[in-house]
Motif scaffolding. Sequence first.
Motif, PDB file in Angstrom:
ATOM      1  N   ASN A 177      22.983  -2.265   1.339  1.00 44.19           N
ATOM      2  CA  ASN A 177      22.954  -2.165  -0.114  1.00 44.19           C
ATOM      3  C   ASN A 177      21.537  -1.918  -0.640  1.00 44.19           C
ATOM      4  O   ASN A 177      21.356  -1.445  -1.757  1.00 44.19           O
ATOM      5  CB  ASN A 177      23.520  -3.466  -0.708  1.00 44.19           C
ATOM      6  CG  ASN A 177      23.795  -3.367  -2.181  1.00 44.19           C
ATOM      7  OD1 ASN A 177      24.193  -2.320  -2.674  1.00 44.19           O
ATOM      8  ND2 ASN A 177      23.558  -4.441  -2.898  1.00 44.19           N
ATOM      9  N   ILE A 178      20.524  -2.278   0.163  1.00 45.50           N
ATOM     10  CA  ILE A 178      19.121  -2.045  -0.212  1.00 45.50           C
ATOM     11  C   ILE A 178      18.583  -0.927   0.671  1.00 45.50           C
ATOM     12  O   ILE A 178      18.518  -1.070   1.892  1.00 45.50           O
ATOM     13  CB  ILE A 178      18.278  -3.321  -0.011  1.00 45.50           C
ATOM     14  CG1 ILE A 178      18.798  -4.457  -0.896  1.00 45.50           C
ATOM     15  CG2 ILE A 178      16.805  -3.051  -0.317  1.00 45.50           C
ATOM     16  CD1 ILE A 178      18.137  -5.800  -0.625  1.00 45.50           C
ATOM     17  N   GLU A 179      18.209   0.188   0.061  1.00 43.51           N
ATOM     18  CA  GLU A 179      17.687   1.333   0.824  1.00 43.51           C
ATOM     19  C   GLU A 179      16.184   1.432   0.619  1.00 43.51           C
ATOM     20  O   GLU A 179      15.707   1.707  -0.486  1.00 43.51           O
ATOM     21  CB  GLU A 179      18.382   2.631   0.398  1.00 43.51           C
ATOM     22  CG  GLU A 179      19.860   2.650   0.766  1.00 43.51           C
ATOM     23  CD  GLU A 179      20.439   4.054   0.838  1.00 43.51           C
ATOM     24  OE1 GLU A 179      19.654   5.032   0.810  1.00 43.51           O
ATOM     25  OE2 GLU A 179      21.673   4.179   0.910  1.00 43.51           O
ATOM     26  N   THR A 180      15.453   1.190   1.700  1.00 41.05           N
ATOM     27  CA  THR A 180      13.997   1.286   1.656  1.00 41.05           C
ATOM     28  C   THR A 180      13.487   1.786   2.994  1.00 41.05           C
ATOM     29  O   THR A 180      14.143   1.595   4.026  1.00 41.05           O
ATOM     30  CB  THR A 180      13.352  -0.079   1.325  1.00 41.05           C
ATOM     31  OG1 THR A 180      11.920   0.049   1.368  1.00 41.05           O
ATOM     32  CG2 THR A 180      13.762  -1.164   2.310  1.00 41.05           C
ATOM     33  N   GLY A 181      12.324   2.428   2.966  1.00 41.63           N
ATOM     34  CA  GLY A 181      11.643   2.788   4.200  1.00 41.63           C
ATOM     35  C   GLY A 181      10.737   1.644   4.632  1.00 41.63           C
ATOM     36  O   GLY A 181      10.805   0.535   4.086  1.00 41.63           O
ATOM     37  N   SER A 182       9.879   1.904   5.620  1.00 38.45           N
ATOM     38  CA  SER A 182       8.896   0.910   6.057  1.00 38.45           C
ATOM     39  C   SER A 182       7.979   0.543   4.885  1.00 38.45           C
ATOM     40  O   SER A 182       7.675   1.392   4.046  1.00 38.45           O
ATOM     41  CB  SER A 182       8.049   1.473   7.197  1.00 38.45           C
ATOM     42  OG  SER A 182       8.849   1.782   8.318  1.00 38.45           O
ATOM     43  N   ILE A 183       7.570  -0.710   4.825  1.00 38.54           N
ATOM     44  CA  ILE A 183       6.675  -1.172   3.756  1.00 38.54           C
ATOM     45  C   ILE A 183       5.370  -1.678   4.379  1.00 38.54           C
ATOM     46  O   ILE A 183       5.390  -2.576   5.228  1.00 38.54           O
ATOM     47  CB  ILE A 183       7.336  -2.277   2.913  1.00 38.54           C
ATOM     48  CG1 ILE A 183       8.502  -1.690   2.100  1.00 38.54           C
ATOM     49  CG2 ILE A 183       6.321  -2.945   1.989  1.00 38.54           C
ATOM     50  CD1 ILE A 183       9.225  -2.697   1.229  1.00 38.54           C
ATOM     51  N   VAL A 217       0.836  -1.208   0.000  1.00 36.12           N
ATOM     52  CA  VAL A 217       0.000   0.000   0.000  1.00 36.12           C
ATOM     53  C   VAL A 217       0.867   1.253   0.000  1.00 36.12           C
ATOM     54  O   VAL A 217       0.526   2.267  -0.616  1.00 36.12           O
ATOM     55  CB  VAL A 217      -0.922  -0.002   1.250  1.00 36.12           C
ATOM     56  CG1 VAL A 217      -1.727   1.283   1.346  1.00 36.12           C
ATOM     57  CG2 VAL A 217      -1.832  -1.220   1.235  1.00 36.12           C
ATOM     58  N   ALA A 218       2.001   1.185   0.714  1.00 38.01           N
ATOM     59  CA  ALA A 218       2.837   2.378   0.844  1.00 38.01           C
ATOM     60  C   ALA A 218       4.264   1.990   1.225  1.00 38.01           C
ATOM     61  O   ALA A 218       4.496   0.957   1.866  1.00 38.01           O
ATOM     62  CB  ALA A 218       2.261   3.321   1.892  1.00 38.01           C
ATOM     63  N   VAL A 219       5.196   2.846   0.822  1.00 38.51           N
ATOM     64  CA  VAL A 219       6.600   2.731   1.247  1.00 38.51           C
ATOM     65  C   VAL A 219       6.966   4.055   1.909  1.00 38.51           C
ATOM     66  O   VAL A 219       6.793   5.125   1.315  1.00 38.51           O
ATOM     67  CB  VAL A 219       7.543   2.463   0.053  1.00 38.51           C
ATOM     68  CG1 VAL A 219       8.996   2.423   0.519  1.00 38.51           C
ATOM     69  CG2 VAL A 219       7.178   1.163  -0.651  1.00 38.51           C
ATOM     70  N   GLY A 220       7.450   3.998   3.151  1.00 39.71           N
ATOM     71  CA  GLY A 220       7.729   5.208   3.922  1.00 39.71           C
ATOM     72  C   GLY A 220       9.038   5.880   3.519  1.00 39.71           C
ATOM     73  O   GLY A 220       9.863   5.308   2.807  1.00 39.71           O
ATOM     74  N   ASN A 221       9.219   7.098   4.016  1.00 37.35           N
ATOM     75  CA  ASN A 221      10.480   7.825   3.754  1.00 37.35           C
ATOM     76  C   ASN A 221      11.470   7.674   4.907  1.00 37.35           C
ATOM     77  O   ASN A 221      12.474   8.377   4.960  1.00 37.35           O
ATOM     78  CB  ASN A 221      10.203   9.305   3.460  1.00 37.35           C
ATOM     79  CG  ASN A 221       9.589  10.047   4.641  1.00 37.35           C
ATOM     80  OD1 ASN A 221       9.533   9.527   5.766  1.00 37.35           O
ATOM     81  ND2 ASN A 221       9.115  11.262   4.405  1.00 37.35           N
ATOM     82  N   ASP A 222      11.191   6.756   5.834  1.00 37.89           N
ATOM     83  CA  ASP A 222      12.078   6.479   6.980  1.00 37.89           C
ATOM     84  C   ASP A 222      13.134   5.456   6.548  1.00 37.89           C
ATOM     85  O   ASP A 222      13.210   4.348   7.056  1.00 37.89           O
ATOM     86  CB  ASP A 222      11.270   5.966   8.175  1.00 37.89           C
ATOM     87  CG  ASP A 222      10.369   4.787   7.827  1.00 37.89           C
ATOM     88  OD1 ASP A 222       9.994   4.634   6.639  1.00 37.89           O
ATOM     89  OD2 ASP A 222      10.023   4.006   8.742  1.00 37.89           O
ATOM     90  N   VAL A 223      13.982   5.851   5.607  1.00 37.57           N
ATOM     91  CA  VAL A 223      14.881   4.914   4.922  1.00 37.57           C
ATOM     92  C   VAL A 223      16.038   4.475   5.819  1.00 37.57           C
ATOM     93  O   VAL A 223      16.683   5.299   6.469  1.00 37.57           O
ATOM     94  CB  VAL A 223      15.413   5.562   3.627  1.00 37.57           C
ATOM     95  CG1 VAL A 223      16.408   4.637   2.928  1.00 37.57           C
ATOM     96  CG2 VAL A 223      14.254   5.903   2.685  1.00 37.57           C
TER      97      VAL A 223
END
Length: 451
Positions: free
Chosen positions: A435-441, A424-430
């Motif tokens: 090597n993998i940069e993602t926020g909360s999913i 539904v959403a990917v946060g900006n709290d990366v």
Amino acid sequence: MGVNSNEVLDPRMEEGRLKGLVSDILDEARKQGADGCEVGVSLDAGLSASVRMGEVETVEFNRDQGFGITVYLGQKKGSASTSDSTAGAIKDAVKAACNIARYASEDPCAGLADAELMAKNLPDLDLYHPWDISAEEAIELAKTCEDAGRGYSDQIVNSDGTHTSSHKGCRVYGNSHGFIGSYVSSRHSISSVLIARQGEEMQRDYWYTLGRAASALESAEQVGQKAAERTLSRLGGRKVETGKAPVLFAPEMASGLISHFLGAISGGSLYRQSSFLLDHLGKQVFPEWLRIHEQPLLKGGLGSASFDNDGLGTRAKDFINEGILRNYILSTYSARKLGMQSTANAGGVNNLFVESNAGGQQALLKKMGTGLLVTELMGQGVNLVTGDYSRGAGGFWVENGEIQYPVSEVTIAGNLKDIFMGIVAVGNDVDKRGNIETGSILVDEMALAGS
């Protein structure tokens, strides 16, 4: 113990020597009749110190060197390795590789990448930032970190160790096409694992900071305090009722979710026909707003590299754009097996980004309303052939967008195809520590098995 990490090794001084050795090995392979040869060299050195309950547990200095040699006799392949760089040892290693190749089966896909595809430009990616730290200073930092954690609360009753480490190294790759590429790099970290007690219950959690440069690290005090906060927050864990609910993966857990996607689109899984995303190129795999892309040439990036393990120049690319699978992860060999072109990803991806479409974790908790925030995953219950996903989890139960209580001993399950499409959403709290940069999913629904 008055030795600092820089006295252990200066990779810049070793780079020329290693490139010369690679050239010598390639010459030796030619002399022994190899039609082609490729050589990978790694030289690593560092200092690490650990303390537990205020006492020094270990201080380690390491220096490791290894050569991986692969030769091709026609389309037969043989490999050997050695840590010894003397002329005799190199000659023996090449001979061993050639002997293996002679008895190997023909493989029409074996061989070096095409000469015209070799990397032409090798920019300086600013990966080397040595930390002038002595063993005594590393110990003091670890003690400072642990003291900050243990002093945070009386409920922090024990420590599982606090570590300071500083590592650096040099990588060289060369092959018979005349390509020899190299780079030097550094990586430093501070980490702490703490134990809290409440009555008969005990919980453990951790925190760490990681960077190419020491200046990029969080302070030792911050690491200790965050480890304490996380550990204390786990006390009083309950089970949840079995059912279905939205699940929010914290950033450090979300990167693992994305790594399953990478495994499913890697060439090895595809040519072995052991991926649930077989024949999905050009098809929708994620929601249409989602983008996942690789940026291998970022200056200072934790995964940056200007050439891959086949000597091909790396390049920025989308794996997912508008939710559609745009590229596989292919080396020269896996590309040939699939009748495709290499994506210059021999050795994997470099600096992967999952674009966010939402605010921080608090905003995503509000969006979720009621569900499970996952901050820990256990077990290996992921089947990349079918996409079935079932793992033990810990975290927090959320109602009306607010954390209510810690959760333990719950299993979350689903199929990765549904999970990916259900994002539904990917946060900006990366989380920028890998090597993998993602926020909360945030995933719309998964099965929960609890009480």
